[in-house]
Design an enzyme around this catalytic site. Structure first.
Site, PDB file in Angstrom:
ATOM      1  N   CYS A 117       8.758 -12.236  11.167  1.00 14.83           N
ATOM      2  CA  CYS A 117       9.478 -12.425  12.435  1.00 14.83           C
ATOM      3  C   CYS A 117      10.863 -13.026  12.172  1.00 14.83           C
ATOM      4  CB  CYS A 117       8.645 -13.318  13.356  1.00 14.83           C
ATOM      5  SG  CYS A 117       9.310 -13.477  15.031  1.00 14.83           S
ATOM      6  N   CYS A 118      10.936 -14.053  11.320  1.00 19.09           N
ATOM      7  CA  CYS A 118      12.233 -14.654  10.993  1.00 19.09           C
ATOM      8  C   CYS A 118      13.125 -13.656  10.252  1.00 19.09           C
ATOM      9  CB  CYS A 118      12.054 -15.900  10.126  1.00 19.09           C
ATOM     10  SG  CYS A 118      11.655 -17.411  11.031  1.00 19.09           S
ATOM     11  N   CYS A 200      13.229 -21.840  17.546  1.00 19.51           N
ATOM     12  CA  CYS A 200      12.669 -20.982  18.590  1.00 19.51           C
ATOM     13  C   CYS A 200      11.523 -21.715  19.303  1.00 19.51           C
ATOM     14  CB  CYS A 200      12.131 -19.701  17.984  1.00 19.51           C
ATOM     15  SG  CYS A 200      13.405 -18.624  17.302  1.00 19.51           S
ATOM     16  N   CYS A 203       7.849 -21.759  18.004  1.00 20.79           N
ATOM     17  CA  CYS A 203       7.653 -22.308  16.654  1.00 20.79           C
ATOM     18  C   CYS A 203       8.173 -23.739  16.537  1.00 20.79           C
ATOM     19  CB  CYS A 203       8.364 -21.431  15.628  1.00 20.79           C
ATOM     20  SG  CYS A 203       7.785 -19.725  15.641  1.00 20.79           S
ATOM     21  N   CYS A 226      13.460 -20.986   7.602  1.00 23.34           N
ATOM     22  CA  CYS A 226      13.454 -19.662   8.232  1.00 23.34           C
ATOM     23  C   CYS A 226      13.918 -18.560   7.287  1.00 23.34           C
ATOM     24  CB  CYS A 226      14.318 -19.677   9.477  1.00 23.34           C
ATOM     25  SG  CYS A 226      15.987 -20.269   9.161  1.00 23.34           S
TER      26      CYS A 226
HETATM   27  S1  SF4 Z   1      11.371 -19.223  14.395  1.00 19.92           S
HETATM   28 FE1  SF4 Z   1       9.469 -18.263  15.161  1.00 19.92          FE
HETATM   29  S2  SF4 Z   1      10.040 -16.964  16.941  1.00 19.92           S
HETATM   30 FE2  SF4 Z   1      11.938 -17.562  15.808  1.00 19.92          FE
HETATM   31  S3  SF4 Z   1      12.349 -15.823  14.496  1.00 19.92           S
HETATM   32 FE3  SF4 Z   1      11.162 -17.311  13.275  1.00 19.92          FE
HETATM   33  S4  SF4 Z   1       8.962 -16.806  13.554  1.00 19.92           S
HETATM   34 FE4  SF4 Z   1      10.180 -15.671  15.115  1.00 19.92          FE
END
Ligand code: SF4
Length: 230
Positions: A117-118, A200, A203, A226
């Site tokens: 996701c990151c 985010c 998280c 991240c």
């Molecule tokens: S911090 Fe969490 S929601 Fe944001 S990009 Fe990374 S995994 Fe995705």
């Protein structure tokens, strides 16, 4: 265009020579070396780095990665920075909306594979956003976490082939707080609502007594960064 090998050598020398320099001197060095071909990356936890950078280069580009998962307070801070400070905020979005990502990978990818996701929502967008520049500046500090203890004020970002500036690497939280107070710098309201670090929403949780500032990020998982700074 300066050769990458020259930039790498420049970063290596400056990392030693500028250790102990004031943050503004580090940023003035960047202006002398790169003109306006550098930018700031800001999470909008506070506007300390954009404020410092705008003193060195009024109108400096400030990159904000809008992952689609930010707290409303963070978007509000971004908007306030853009409206009131002599900087150029560039909001960068991922290739896919959250809904499109959910469609391809399934919902709540952040809870199943936060690294992916990151990578999709932060790392890849930042790489594209940084392409026009010779250098970028971040607000990393050595006292934020053990993983950041060896950050240099100027270093070589080998992954991206550019110079990385960490002007406030040696600052403590007290130094940051003093700069905010002296200069009336904008701060994300979440920092006075129990959050030690702002990322985010899915998280990030509030930090507890005795925890380090980043303990609320990806809490309960082994993830601590991240990928923007590794
Ligand atoms: S911090 Fe969490 S929601 Fe944001 S990009 Fe990374 S995994 Fe995705």
């Amino acid at each position: 265009m300066t050769a990458v090998t020259d930039l790498e050598a420049l970063a290596g020398r400056a990392g030693g020579e500028l250790e102990g320099a004031e943050p503004l001197d580090v940023l003035n060095w960047a202006v002398a070396q790169f003109g306006s071909s550098w930018c700031v990356a800001s999470s909008m936890a506070d506007a300390v780095l954009p404020h410092l950078a705008s003193r060195a280069l009024p109108g400096v580009d400030v990159i904000f990665l809008d992952t689609g998962y930010h707290f409303a307070e963070t978007i509000g801070t971004r908007d306030a920075v853009a409206a009131t400070m002599p900087v150029t905020v560039r909001t960068i979005t991922p290739a896919q909306t959250v809904a499109e990502q959910d469609g391809q990978y399934g919902p709540r990818l952040f809870s199943r594979n936060p690294d992916l996701c990151c990578a999709l929502r932060k790392v890849a967008p930042l790489e594209s956003a940084l392409e026009p520049y010779h250098a970028w500046a971040s607000g990393l500090r050595r006292d934020e976490a053990l993983t950041r203890g060896s950050v240099r004020v100027v270093e070589w970002d080998a992954k991206r082939g550019m110079v990385k500036l960490n002007p406030i690497a040696a600052w403590t939280q007290d130094d940051v707080d003093a700069y905010i107070a002296e200069n009336g710098v904008l701060v994300n309201p979440l920092l006075s609502d129990g959050y030690g670090s702002v990322g985010c929403a899915p998280c990030t949780r509030r930090t507890r007594e005795g925890e380090d500032a980043r303990a609320g990020r990806w809490a309960g998982t082994s993830k601590i960064e991240c990928g923007l700074h590794t």
